[in-house]
Write an enzyme that holds these catalytic residues in place. Structure first.
Site, PDB file in Angstrom:
ATOM      1  N   GLU A 187     -19.787   1.007  40.915  1.00 13.93           N
ATOM      2  CA  GLU A 187     -19.542   2.019  42.203  1.00 13.93           C
ATOM      3  C   GLU A 187     -19.803   3.046  42.547  1.00 13.93           C
ATOM      4  OE1 GLU A 187     -16.157   2.023  42.134  1.00 13.93           O
ATOM      5  OE2 GLU A 187     -14.865   1.752  40.845  1.00 13.93           O
TER       6      GLU A 187
ATOM      7  N   LYS B 277      -6.543  11.443  40.998  1.00 16.35           N
ATOM      8  CA  LYS B 277      -5.565  10.194  40.025  1.00 16.35           C
ATOM      9  C   LYS B 277      -5.696   9.942  38.620  1.00 16.35           C
ATOM     10  CE  LYS B 277      -7.088   6.752  43.080  1.00 16.35           C
ATOM     11  NZ  LYS B 277      -6.512   5.408  43.671  1.00 16.35           N
TER      12      LYS B 277
ATOM     13  N   ASP C  12      -8.962   9.404  32.307  1.00 20.25           N
ATOM     14  CA  ASP C  12      -7.215   9.259  33.260  1.00 20.25           C
ATOM     15  C   ASP C  12      -6.636   9.503  32.165  1.00 20.25           C
ATOM     16  OD1 ASP C  12      -8.431   8.223  35.457  1.00 20.25           O
ATOM     17  OD2 ASP C  12      -8.342   6.192  35.497  1.00 20.25           O
TER      18      ASP C  12
ATOM     19  N   THR D 100     -19.802   9.134  30.773  1.00 20.95           N
ATOM     20  CA  THR D 100     -19.940   6.947  31.129  1.00 20.95           C
ATOM     21  C   THR D 100     -20.505   7.955  33.197  1.00 20.95           C
ATOM     22  OG1 THR D 100     -17.810   6.489  32.393  1.00 20.95           O
ATOM     23  CG2 THR D 100     -18.714   6.280  29.947  1.00 20.95           C
TER      24      THR D 100
HETATM   25  N1  LIG Z   1      -8.804   7.879  38.136  1.00 24.47           N
HETATM   26  C1  LIG Z   1      -9.577   7.627  38.779  1.00 24.47           C
HETATM   27  O1  LIG Z   1      -9.959   7.730  39.940  1.00 24.47           O
HETATM   28  C2  LIG Z   1     -10.630   6.433  38.569  1.00 24.47           C
HETATM   29  C3  LIG Z   1     -12.028   6.228  39.052  1.00 24.47           C
HETATM   30  C4  LIG Z   1     -13.071   5.161  38.685  1.00 24.47           C
HETATM   31  C5  LIG Z   1     -12.845   4.562  37.330  1.00 24.47           C
HETATM   32  N2  LIG Z   1     -10.708   4.779  36.642  1.00 24.47           N
HETATM   33  C6  LIG Z   1     -11.083   4.253  35.715  1.00 24.47           C
HETATM   34  O2  LIG Z   1     -12.009   4.784  34.630  1.00 24.47           O
HETATM   35  C7  LIG Z   1     -12.481   3.629  33.802  1.00 24.47           C
HETATM   36  C8  LIG Z   1     -13.397   2.992  33.559  1.00 24.47           C
HETATM   37  O3  LIG Z   1     -14.055   4.196  32.840  1.00 24.47           O
HETATM   38  P1  LIG Z   1     -15.859   4.060  32.056  1.00 24.47           P
HETATM   39  O4  LIG Z   1     -16.556   2.106  32.601  1.00 24.47           O
HETATM   40  O5  LIG Z   1     -16.499   4.635  31.633  1.00 24.47           O
HETATM   41  O6  LIG Z   1     -14.653   3.166  30.663  1.00 24.47           O
HETATM   42  P2  LIG Z   1     -14.093   3.681  29.323  1.00 24.47           P
HETATM   43  O7  LIG Z   1     -14.098   4.863  29.454  1.00 24.47           O
HETATM   44  O8  LIG Z   1     -13.374   2.625  28.589  1.00 24.47           O
HETATM   45  O9  LIG Z   1     -16.470   3.972  28.852  1.00 24.47           O
HETATM   46  C9  LIG Z   1     -16.680   3.219  28.842  1.00 24.47           C
HETATM   47  C10 LIG Z   1     -17.592   2.573  27.039  1.00 24.47           C
HETATM   48  O10 LIG Z   1     -18.618   3.818  26.716  1.00 24.47           O
HETATM   49  C11 LIG Z   1     -17.932   4.839  25.744  1.00 24.47           C
HETATM   50  N3  LIG Z   1     -18.939   5.744  25.429  1.00 24.47           N
HETATM   51  C12 LIG Z   1     -18.663   6.531  26.599  1.00 24.47           C
HETATM   52  N4  LIG Z   1     -19.298   7.675  26.318  1.00 24.47           N
HETATM   53  C13 LIG Z   1     -20.534   7.245  26.348  1.00 24.47           C
HETATM   54  C14 LIG Z   1     -22.062   7.715  26.033  1.00 24.47           C
HETATM   55  N5  LIG Z   1     -22.005   8.654  26.452  1.00 24.47           N
HETATM   56  N6  LIG Z   1     -22.231   7.348  24.591  1.00 24.47           N
HETATM   57  C15 LIG Z   1     -22.052   6.027  24.794  1.00 24.47           C
HETATM   58  N7  LIG Z   1     -20.769   4.887  24.582  1.00 24.47           N
HETATM   59  C16 LIG Z   1     -19.744   5.824  25.638  1.00 24.47           C
HETATM   60  C17 LIG Z   1     -16.617   4.333  25.623  1.00 24.47           C
HETATM   61  O11 LIG Z   1     -16.387   4.581  24.533  1.00 24.47           O
HETATM   62  C18 LIG Z   1     -16.373   2.647  25.897  1.00 24.47           C
HETATM   63  O12 LIG Z   1     -16.136   2.130  24.909  1.00 24.47           O
HETATM   64  C19 LIG Z   1     -11.219   2.164  33.878  1.00 24.47           C
HETATM   65  O13 LIG Z   1      -9.967   2.348  33.088  1.00 24.47           O
HETATM   66  C20 LIG Z   1     -11.218   2.870  35.548  1.00 24.47           C
HETATM   67  O14 LIG Z   1      -9.776   2.070  35.721  1.00 24.47           O
HETATM   68  C21 LIG Z   1     -10.726   6.032  37.350  1.00 24.47           C
END
Ligand SMILES: NC(=O)c1ccc[n+]([C@@H]2O[C@H](COP(=O)([O-])OP(=O)(O)OC[C@H]3O[C@@H](n4cnc5c(N)ncnc54)[C@H](O)[C@@H]3O)[C@@H](O)[C@H]2O)c1
Length: 394
Positions: A201, A159, A126, A147
Site C-alpha cells: 500500500e 471508511k 474496519d 499492522t
Molecule cells: N478502511 C480502509 O480504508 C482500509 C484501507 C486499507 C485496508 N483495509 C482493510 O484492511 C484489511 C487488511 O488489514 P491487515 O493487513 O492489517 O489485516 P488483519 O487485520 O487481518 O491483520 C493481519 C494479521 O496480523 C495479525 N496481527 C495484527 N497485529 C499484529 C501484531 N502487532 N503482531 C502480530 N500479529 C498481528 C492479525 O491477527 C492477522 O492475523 C482488509 O480487510 C482491507 O480491506 C481497510
C-alpha cells in the site's frame, strides 16, 4: 449560503430542499509507547468521574499485548472490558460487527463520553468502525492499528466495512474515528509477510504520486522490511520517513474527497482488479498482495500504452519482488479480469476511470481498456513470473 446550517427552501410547487454540511475533524498521530500507562494519548483524562472503556482487540494482538493492554487500563484506573475478536479476512463479517454492538450494550457504553477503543489490524479496525457507525447511529471510537496496513491505510481514512455476499467490503460506511494513534512498535511482532503486505500500500502512493518515496523504497526496501519498520542504529530512520510520506500522501488525496463524490481517485490505483482477485483467492492472498498484483498488471498495461518505459516497468516489478510481494497469480485469468472490471465500472458510475501509472510517481485515468489489452498485460506478467522462477532455480 454563508455558513454551516440547515437550509430549507419552500418552493412554489411545494417541495422542500434540505441542505446541511457535516464537518469532519479527526487526528492521526504518530506516537511512541502508546501502551505505557504514563502515556495519555489513548485516554485523555476524564472531565469527571471514573473513566470506562470497551476495548476491542484482535485475538493475535491479545495473545501478544493483552497483558500490556489490561495493565494500561488498570494503571489508569479505568473500568474496562476487553472483547477479543477472531483474526483474519474470513472473520470480517457483519456477525463480528454485531458482536461488537452486543458488547457495547452489555457494557453499557455511554456514547457521549466513552469512545470504544479498537486495537488491531485493518480487519479489526474496519469491523469495529462499522459497528460504531451503526450503534445508535454513531458512537465515537479510537483506532490503534497494529499492522503496517493499519498504520498507513486502514487507520487513516474514514471508511469502515465488512465482507458480505462473497464481495469485499460490500457493507460499509463512511465514519471517522475520533483519533488514530500510530505506534510502529506493534510491528515488531508482525509476521514478515504482513510487513511486505503493508509495503504494497505504501508502494501504491509512491507509484502514483511520490517519486521520492519510490527512490527511498528502492534504496532501503529490504532493510526496512528486515527491520520491520523500526529505527535502525544511529540517526537515520528511513522507515519513519517512508511511513510519514505514505500517510501524508494518502491523507492529501483523501481529505478533499472524503465521501468519494469524485470517482476518479488515484488512491484507487491497485484496487480495480484486486478486490475480485482477493476474494476468489481467499485466504491465500493478503489484501496488499492482491493490490500489488493489480499494480503489476497495470504497470504492464501502462508500458503497452507507452505511459511507462520498459526500464521503469523493470524497476517497479523488481522492487515488488525485493519487497517479497507477488506480481502474478494463477487465478488472474482473462475471465476474472473482465468480471472485475465490469464490477468496478458498476461502482464508478458506468465508466472505467482506471488509474494507470505515468512513469514512476504520477498517474492518469483511462476509460477504454479492452479485454485484449488486459489479456496481453496478464500474459506479460506471467512471462515475468516464469523468468523469475527459472532465475531462482538456475
Ligand atoms: N478502511 C480502509 O480504508 C482500509 C484501507 C486499507 C485496508 N483495509 C482493510 O484492511 C484489511 C487488511 O488489514 P491487515 O493487513 O492489517 O489485516 P488483519 O487485520 O487481518 O491483520 C493481519 C494479521 O496480523 C495479525 N496481527 C495484527 N497485529 C499484529 C501484531 N502487532 N503482531 C502480530 N500479529 C498481528 C492479525 O491477527 C492477522 O492475523 C482488509 O480487510 C482491507 O480491506 C481497510
Amino acid at each position: 449560503m454563508s455558513e454551516i446550517g440547515l437550509h430549507v427552501t419552500h418552493s412554489a410547487n411545494k417541495s422542500w430542499t434540505v441542505r446541511n454540511v457535516q464537518p469532519v475533524e479527526y487526528d492521526v498521530v504518530l506516537c511512541d509507547d502508546v501502551l505505557d500507562p504514563a502515556n495519555q494519548a489513548i485516554l485523555p483524562v476524564p472531565a469527571q468521574g471514573r473513566a470506562r472503556r470497551l476495548v476491542v482487540v484482535d485475538a493475535n494482538v491479545d495473545a501478544l499485548f493483552g497483558q500490556a493492554i489490561r495493565a494500561y487500563f488498570d494503571g489508569n484506573d479505568v473500568e474496562h472490558r476487553v472483547l477479543v475478536l477472531e483474526p483474519g479476512e474470513i472473520n470480517k463479517t457483519v456477525e463480528a460487527s454485531i458482536r461488537v454492538t452486543t458488547a457495547m450494550d452489555d457494557f453499557g457504553v455511554d456514547r457521549r463520553r466513552e469512545p470504544v477503543i479498537a486495537i488491531g489490524g485493518g480487519v479489526l479496525l474496519d469491523v469495529v468502525g462499522y459497528a460504531c457507525s451503526i450503534y445508535r447511529r454513531a458512537t465515537p471510537f479510537v483506532r490503534v492499528p497494529t499492522t503496517l496496513i493499519g498504520l498507513v491505510d486502514a487507520g487513516v481514512g474514514v471508511k469502515t466495512g465488512v465482507n458480505a455476499n462473497g464481495h469485499k467490503n460490500r457493507l460499509g460506511t463512511y465514519f471517522a474515528a475520533e483519533r488514530t494513534l500510530l505506534d510502529r512498535k506493534f510491528l515488531t511482532t508482525l509476521p514478515r509477510r504482513h510487513v511486505s503486505n503493508g509495503l504494497a500500500e505504501i508502494l501504491k502512493i509512491a507509484l502514483i504520486k511520490d517519486r521520492e518515496l519510490f527512490d527511498l523504497m528502492e534504496a532501503t526496501g529490504e532493510h526496512v522490511l528486515e527491520a520491520k519498520m523500526q529505527r535502525g542504529p544511529g540517526s537515520v530512520d528511513p522507515a519513519l520517513e517512508i511511513i510519514d510520506r505514505a500517510i501524508h500522501g494518502m491523507l492529501t488525496e483523501l481529505q478533499p474527497n472524503l465521501w468519494e463524490k469524485t470517482l476518479e481517485r488515484v488512491v484507487d490505483y491497485g484496487h480495480t482488479f484486486s478486490p475480485s482477485l482477493e476474494m476468489v483467492a481467499l485466504p491465500a492472498l493478503l489484501h496488499g498482495e492482491a493490490v500489488c498484483i493489480d499494480m503489476a498488471l497495470t504497470t504492464c498495461l501502462g508500458e503497452q500504452r507507452g505511459l511507462v518505459t520498459e526500464e521503469e516497468r523493470r524497476r517497479v516489478l523488481e522492487l515488488m519482488t525485493r519487497l517479497e510481494l507477488p506480481t502474478w497469480h494463477p487465478l488472474l485469468t482473462t475471465d476474472l479480469l473482465q468480471r472485475a472490471l465490469a464490477d468496478t465500472v458498476r461502482h464508478r458510475d458506468g465508466q472505467q476511470r482506471l488509474p494507470l501509472p505515468v512513469g514512476i510517481g504520477s498517474a492518469c485515468f483511462v476509460n477504454d481498456v479492452s479485454p485484449q489489452e488486459l489479456a496481453d498485460a496478464a500474459a506479460a506478467l506471467e512471462a515475468f513470473e516464469l523468468a523469475q522462477e527459472s532465475a531462482v532455480r538456475a
